[in-house]
Design a protein around this motif. Structure first.
Motif, PDB file in Angstrom:
ATOM      1  N   LYS A 180      -8.012  -2.991  -8.912  1.00  0.00           N
ATOM      2  CA  LYS A 180      -7.578  -2.962 -10.307  1.00  0.00           C
ATOM      3  C   LYS A 180      -6.370  -2.058 -10.485  1.00  0.00           C
ATOM      4  CE  LYS A 180      -9.374  -2.161 -14.972  1.00  0.00           C
ATOM      5  NZ  LYS A 180     -10.564  -1.754 -15.782  1.00  0.00           N
ATOM      6  N   GLU A 181      -6.398  -0.906  -9.801  1.00  0.00           N
ATOM      7  CA  GLU A 181      -5.277   0.022  -9.909  1.00  0.00           C
ATOM      8  C   GLU A 181      -4.082  -0.469  -9.102  1.00  0.00           C
ATOM      9  OE1 GLU A 181      -3.180   3.037 -11.462  1.00  0.00           O
ATOM     10  OE2 GLU A 181      -5.277   2.563 -11.982  1.00  0.00           O
ATOM     11  N   GLU A 183      -0.188   6.281   3.553  1.00  0.00           N
ATOM     12  CA  GLU A 183       1.249   6.579   3.573  1.00  0.00           C
ATOM     13  C   GLU A 183       2.051   5.452   2.925  1.00  0.00           C
ATOM     14  OE1 GLU A 183       2.085   7.254   7.657  1.00  0.00           O
ATOM     15  OE2 GLU A 183       1.290   9.311   7.671  1.00  0.00           O
ATOM     16  N   LEU A 184       1.614   4.203   3.142  1.00  0.00           N
ATOM     17  CA  LEU A 184       2.292   3.062   2.514  1.00  0.00           C
ATOM     18  C   LEU A 184       2.190   3.148   0.998  1.00  0.00           C
ATOM     19  CD1 LEU A 184       3.559   0.166   2.602  1.00  0.00           C
ATOM     20  CD2 LEU A 184       1.216  -0.703   2.727  1.00  0.00           C
ATOM     21  N   VAL A 185       1.001   3.443   0.502  1.00  0.00           N
ATOM     22  CA  VAL A 185       0.767   3.475  -0.948  1.00  0.00           C
ATOM     23  C   VAL A 185       1.572   4.581  -1.621  1.00  0.00           C
ATOM     24  CG1 VAL A 185      -1.003   3.957  -2.696  1.00  0.00           C
ATOM     25  CG2 VAL A 185      -1.500   2.393  -0.813  1.00  0.00           C
ATOM     26  N   THR A 186       1.773   5.696  -0.912  1.00  0.00           N
ATOM     27  CA  THR A 186       2.494   6.832  -1.518  1.00  0.00           C
ATOM     28  C   THR A 186       3.946   6.494  -1.856  1.00  0.00           C
ATOM     29  OG1 THR A 186       3.001   7.689   0.699  1.00  0.00           O
ATOM     30  CG2 THR A 186       1.069   8.596  -0.420  1.00  0.00           C
ATOM     31  N   HIS A 225       0.791   5.892  -7.048  1.00  0.00           N
ATOM     32  CA  HIS A 225       0.018   6.178  -5.836  1.00  0.00           C
ATOM     33  C   HIS A 225      -1.052   7.247  -6.056  1.00  0.00           C
ATOM     34  CE1 HIS A 225       3.220   9.273  -5.585  1.00  0.00           C
ATOM     35  NE2 HIS A 225       2.299   9.999  -4.976  1.00  0.00           N
ATOM     36  N   GLU A 226      -0.779   8.211  -6.933  1.00  0.00           N
ATOM     37  CA  GLU A 226      -1.764   9.278  -7.144  1.00  0.00           C
ATOM     38  C   GLU A 226      -3.053   8.715  -7.731  1.00  0.00           C
ATOM     39  OE1 GLU A 226      -0.034  12.360  -9.475  1.00  0.00           O
ATOM     40  OE2 GLU A 226       1.353  13.021  -7.891  1.00  0.00           O
TER      41      GLU A 226
END
Length: 831
Positions: A300-301, A330-333, A338-339
Motif C-alpha cells: 500500500k505504501e 538500499e533500492l527503496v531509499t 522511503h522512510e
C-alpha cells in the motif's frame, strides 16, 4: 506478411515525427493498467507529435487521439520501426464479445527480437540447453559454478530472432552470493521478454524454490523440465501439465544433452511472448493470512510512489523487505517516501517474527516450500524406491573417510600417467610431420633470412609447441570426465577438511582443480564462493595449479631427463604446486585473511554417464583455443625471438671461422668424416657466438646475474622472460634459441635431443652441458610458480583489484626464485 527485421527500441528513443509499433509494455502494477487502458497495447502504431520545451513530457498520437507521457514512462514501452502498414494483418477480426484468451491471440507481431534468459539451479543443464539451442560450445560440467558469467547467442525460429542469455546457476534470487545478485540484476535491469526456468526433473522440490521467486517478480516464465529421461526411468507419476496450470507457467519436458524437446521449448517461448498460451497467468502464491497481511501493508505504501511501482513489482519488493534484504532496502531509499516504507516494513517484520518465533526470511522460505509441497502433493507420486540409491552406494566408497582420499590420488596419478603414455604416439606423428616440413622447406627455399625465419623461427618455435597438443587434449579429457560424471563435486567434498584446515572453503577446491586446465576460468570461478576473503585467497593461490600451458614445458623436460618415471615426476610437480598453495594459504590465513568460518554447503549431484558429444565439444574447444594461440601469440613471439637472435648480422667474431672452415675443407690430408666433424664444430661455435652477440643474447646476459645462482644459462633466462605472455612460449623460445646445429642440416633431431646435447660455449663452464636432470627439475619448479601469464593477472585484476594483481605478480616470482634456488642448491649436495 514480411518479417520486421529491426532491433527493438524504446518509445522514448523516437524523434519528433517518427512512428513506432508497440511490441512490449514493461513496468508493473498501476502503470501497466493505466497505459493499456489508454490504448498502448501490442500492435498499435504510435507517433511522436512534439517534445515539451524542457524535453519532458512528450506528446504522442495513438488511435487518433493525443496523449502526453513522461520520458521515464515512455522508456517502459518497447517499439519497432514499421516497414509497412500491414502489421495489423495478424489481428483477429472482431466477432462479438472478447474474452481474455481471445484477446491474447490478437497481439502477435512477427519478426521482432525475443530476449530470453536461462535461469536455473547449478547443475540443472542450462548451459547444455544453451549450447544445443544456439549451436554454441560453452563449457558444461556436472557440478555448480561452471557458468561464471553470462553467455549470449542468438538464433531464429518461425521468423523470430531469439536472443538467448545463459546466466550463472543460482539456487535463489537473494543476496547471499555474487551470482545470485548478478542474475537478479540482469532480470530487473534488462527485463527479458521470457525467462526459461531450467529445472532438474530429478530434484523438483529444491528447483521450484527459485520458480516461486520468479512468480513473485511477475514476469513471463516457461519451465524447461530438464533431464526428463531420468524422471521417466524412475517410473514416477508426474502430472506436469496440471502443475503448470496451477502456477500459471507452461512446462515443457526436455533432455538437453540429447536435444530432446528444445524446439518445442522455444516454440512455446514464442507463444508466451505473443500471449498465445492460455496456461500463462499471473498468480499470487498464498503465503498464509499473516504474511499476506504484511505484504499488503507494505504494498500500500509502495504504490503511493508511482515512479517506484511503475518499474518494480510491489509484491516482490514487499516480500524482499519482509526478508530483511539489504539490497532492497538500499533500492527503496532512493525514493521519496522511503522512510514510511521502511518503517512499515520494520513493524511488519517484528510482528511476523513474534508470531512465528522465527527470522522473517525463514518464515518466507517455509511458506514457499509449503506451497511447493502442496503443489507436488497433488501432481507428483514418488516411487517407493530411493531414487538416489545407486549414487548413495557409490558415494559410500568414493567419499569414504579412509579410502576416499587415496582413490582421489589414484585418479590424479592415472590422469598424469595417461597424459604421457597415451600421448606419446600422436606426439611422435606430429613431430615427424614437423620435421618433414622443416626438411622440405629447408631444401627448396633459397639461402637467406627468409629460409632461416621459416625453418628456425616459425617451424622451430611453433612446431616445438604443437607436438604437445595430444597431451593437453588427454588432460582435458580426464578433467571433463571428472566434471561430467559428478566426481568433481565429490572431490570438493573429500578435500573440504583439508581445505578447512588451511583456511579455505571446500568449494574453493573446484576453482583450484579447474586451474589444472586453465587458470583464467579458475580465477573467474571463485565468484561461486560466498565470502569475499575466500574468493581473494583462492584467487591468489590459483596460479600454483599447473595449467595446461605449462604442460609442454614439463613434457619436454621430463621426457628428456626422466624417461623412466614420467608419470611420477609430473604428478610430483603438480603436487608441489598444491603444497605451495597450502603453505601460502596457511600463512595468509594467519595474517591477511583471518576470518570467521563459512559453513560448507554444496550439492552432490547424482552420478551421470558423460555423453560423447559433451566430452568431444570440450576437447575440440580446447584444441581450437590451443591452435589459435599458436597461430597468434606463439607465432608472433617466435618471429620476434628469431629476429632478436638473428640480428645484428655484422659483429666481430673471436676468430676467422669462415677462413678456418675453408682451410679444413681444402686439407686433403684429412679423412672426409674428420673434415665434416671439425667443420660442424666450427659452424656450431660460430652460430653460438653469433647468438651471444645478438640482441637477445645481450638481453640474456643482462639478466644472467639473477638466474645464474639457479644454474640457468642466458637462453633459459630469455625463455623465462618470454613465458610471461604465455607459458607455452617458454618451449617455443627454446625451439628458436637452441637451433645451433649446422643451420638445420641436422633438423631431424628433436628439441629434446638438442637440449640434451647443449653445451656452454663461453665462460668458466665452457664445454659443460647446459642441462642436467637437476637443472631440468629446477626449471620446472621455477616455471610452476613464477609470474602467471598476463591473462591470469588481468582476470585477478577484474575479480579483485590492481593491488591483488600486482601482489600476485611479485610474490609468485620471488617465491619461484627462492624455491628454485633451494632445489638447485640442495640437489647439488646430494647429486
Amino acid at each position: 506478411m514480411e518479417s520486421v527485421k529491426i532491433e527493438n527500441m524504446r518509445l522514448s528513443d523516437l524523434q519528433t515525427g517518427a512512428e513506432g509499433i508497440i511490441v512490449k509494455i514493461l513496468g508493473h502494477g498501476a502503470f501497466r493498467n493505466r497505459i493499456t487502458e489508454m490504448g498502448f497495447v501490442k500492435g498499435k502504431k504510435v507517433r511522436v507529435i512534439k517534445n515539451a520545451p524542457l524535453r519532458d513530457p512528450v506528446e504522442y498520437e495513438i488511435m487518433d487521439y493525443k496523449v502526453s507521457l513522461r520520458r521515464s514512462e515512455a522508456k517502459l514501452i518497447e517499439v519497432i520501426l514499421p516497414e509497412d502498414d500491414t502489421t495489423q494483418d495478424n489481428l483477429v477480426p472482431f466477432e462479438g464479445t472478447i474474452d481474455e484468451n481471445t484477446q491474447k491471440l490478437t497481439k502477435g507481431i512477427k519478426g521482432v527480437n525475443i530476449n530470453v534468459a536461462l535461469v536455473g539451479n547449478p547443475n540443472s543443464g542450462k548451459t547444455t540447453l544453451f549450447n544445443y539451442a544456439s549451436g554454441s560450445h560453452e563449457r558444461v560440467g556436472n557440478y555448480g559454478g561452471v557458468t561464471i558469467d553470462s553467455k549470449e547467442a542468438h538464433f531464429e525460429i518461425d521468423d523470430y530472432r531469439i536472443n538467448i542469455v545463459d546466466l550463472p546457476g543460482t539456487y535463489s534470487l537473494t543476496e547471499y552470493t555474487p551470482e545470485e545478485m548478478y542474475v537478479r540484476k540482469h532480470i530487473t535491469d534488462n527485463t527479458p521478454d521470457v525467462i526459461v526456468n531450467v529445472i532438474d526433473a530429478s530434484n523438483l522440490e529444491r528447483n521450484l524454490f527459485l520458480t516461486t521467486q520468479l512468480i513473485d517478480m511477475n514476469i513471463k516464465v516457461v519451465i524447461a523440465l530438464n533431464m526428463f529421461d531420468e524422471l521417466e526411468q524412475k517410473n514416477v507419476q508426474f502430472d506436469f501439465e496440471t502443475l503448470g496450470k496451477m502456477m500459471g507457467i507452461p512446462i515443457i519436458p526436455t533432455v538437453s544433452s540429447k536435444g530432446t524437446g528444445i524446439d518445442n521449448l522455444f516454440r512455446k517461448v514464442v507463444d508466451v511472448y505473443l500471449d498465445k498460451d492460455p496456461t500463462v497467468r499471473h498468480i499470487h502464491i498464498n503465503y498464509g493470512e499473516n504474511i499476506e497481511n504484511a505484504i499488503r501493508s507494505i504494498q500500500k505504501e509502495l504504490k503511493k510512489n508511482l515512479e517506484l511501482s511503475d518499474q518494480y513489482s510491489t509484491r516482490y519488493l514487499s516480500i524482499k523487505l519482509i526478508e530483511g534484504e539489504k539490497t532492497t532496502r538500499e533500492l527503496v531509499t532512493q525514493y521519496a517516501n522511503h522512510e514510511a516504507i521502511l518503517s512499515i516494513a520494520k513493524k511488519e517484520v517484528e510482528k511476523l517474527e513474534k508470531e512465528f518465533g522465527e527470522k522473517s526470511e525463514t518464515v518466507i522460505s517455509d511458506a514457499k516450500y509449503g506451497f511447493i509441497a502442496g503443489a507436488l502433493g497433488e501432481t507428483y507420486i514418488q516411487n517407493e524406491v530411493d531414487r538416489r540409491k545407486r549414487s548413495t552406494e557409490l558415494d559410500n566408497i568414493i567419499t569414504h573417510k579412509i579410502f576416499g582420499f587415496p582413490i582421489f590420488l589414484f585418479f590424479m596419478w592415472v590422469m598424469f600417467q595417461a597424459t604421457f603414455s597415451l600421448g606419446s604416439i600422436p606426439m611422435e606423428w606430429i613431430d615427424a610431420g614437423v620435421n618433414f616440413l622443416g626438411d622440405y622447406l629447408y631444401g627448396v627455399l633459397p639461402v637467406g633470412p627468409l629460409r632461416d625465419l621459416i625453418c628456425h623461427g616459425i617451424i622451430g618455435g611453433v612446431g616445438g609447441v604443437i607436438i604437445f597438443l595430444p597431451n593437453i587434449l588427454i588432460l582435458f579429457f580426464f578433467i571433463s570426465l571428472m566434471e561430467d560424471t559428478g566426481y568433481m563435486a565429490r572431490a570438493s567434498f573429500i578435500m573440504d577438511r583439508i581445505m578447512h584446515k588451511i583456511g579455505l572453503h571446500g568449494k574453493s577446491f573446484i576453482p583450484l582443480l579447474m586451474g589444472f586446465g586453465c587458470n583464467v576460468p579458475a580465477v573467474m570461478a571463485t565468484r561461486t564462493l560466498e565470502n569475499r576473503k575466500d574468493r581473494l585467497l583462492t584467487m591468489i593461490i590459483t596460479p600454483f595449479m599447473s595449467c595446461s600451458a605449462r604442460l609442454p614445458v614439463y613434457v619436454l623436460l621430463i621426457s628428456a631427463f626422466f624417461p623412466k618415471h614420467q608419470g611420477l615426476v609430473l604428478f610430483s610437480i603438480y603436487g608441489l604446486g598444491i603444497l605451495c598453495a597450502v603453505i601460502v594459504a596457511l600463512i595468509m590465513k594467519k595474517t591477511v585473511f583471518a576470518k570467521e568460518d563459512v559453513p560448507f554447503v554444496m550439492e552432490l549431484p547424482p552420478y551421470r554417464v558423460p555423453t560423447l558429444r559433451s566430452t568431444s565439444i570440450h576437447m575440440w574447444h580446447k584444441a581450437v583455443q590451443y591452435i589459435k594461440k599458436m597461430g597468434t601469440v606463439i607465432l608472433v613471439a617466435s618471429i620476434v625471438i628469431w629476429a632478436l637472435g638473428y640480428y645484428p648480422r655484422e659483429h666481430q667474431f673471436s676468430m676467422n671461422y669462415d677462413g678456418a672452415i675453408e682451410t679444413i675443407k681444402n686439407d686433403n690430408n684429412l679423412p672426409q668424416d674428420v673434415k665434416d666433424e671439425r667443420v660442424t664444430q666450427l659452424e656450431t661455435k660460430k652460430m653460438a657466438e653469433h647468438q651471444e652477440n645478438s640482441y637477445i643474447g645481450k638481453m640474456g646476459h643482462f639478466i644472467e646475474p639473477v638466474i645464474s645462482p639457479l644454474g640457468f644459462d642466458w637462453r633459459i633466462g630469455v625463455s623465462i622472460i618470454t613465458g610471461l605472455a604465455a607459458k607455452e612460449i617458454v618451449v617455443s623460445t627454446m625451439g628458436v634459441l637452441y637451433q645451433v646445429d649446422l643451420n638445420g642440416k641436422d633438423s631431424e633431431s628433436t628439441l629434446k635431443d638438442k637440449i640434451l646435447a647443449q653445451e656452454y660455449t663461453s665462460g668458466s663452464k665452457t664445454g659443460q652441458l647446459v642441462f642436467s636432470p637437476l637443472i631440468a627439475l629446477t626449471l620446472m619448479v621455477f616455471v610452476l610458480i613464477y609470474f602467471p601469464c598476463v591473462a591470469v593477472i588481468a582476470a585477478i585484476k577484474k575479480e579483485g583489484n590492481w593491488k591483488w594483481a600486482v601482489f600476485t605478480m611479485v610474490y609468485t616470482t620471488v617465491l619461484a626464485w627462492v624455491l628454485a634456488f633451494v632445489t638447485y642448491t640442495v640437489g647439488g649436495i646430494f647429486i
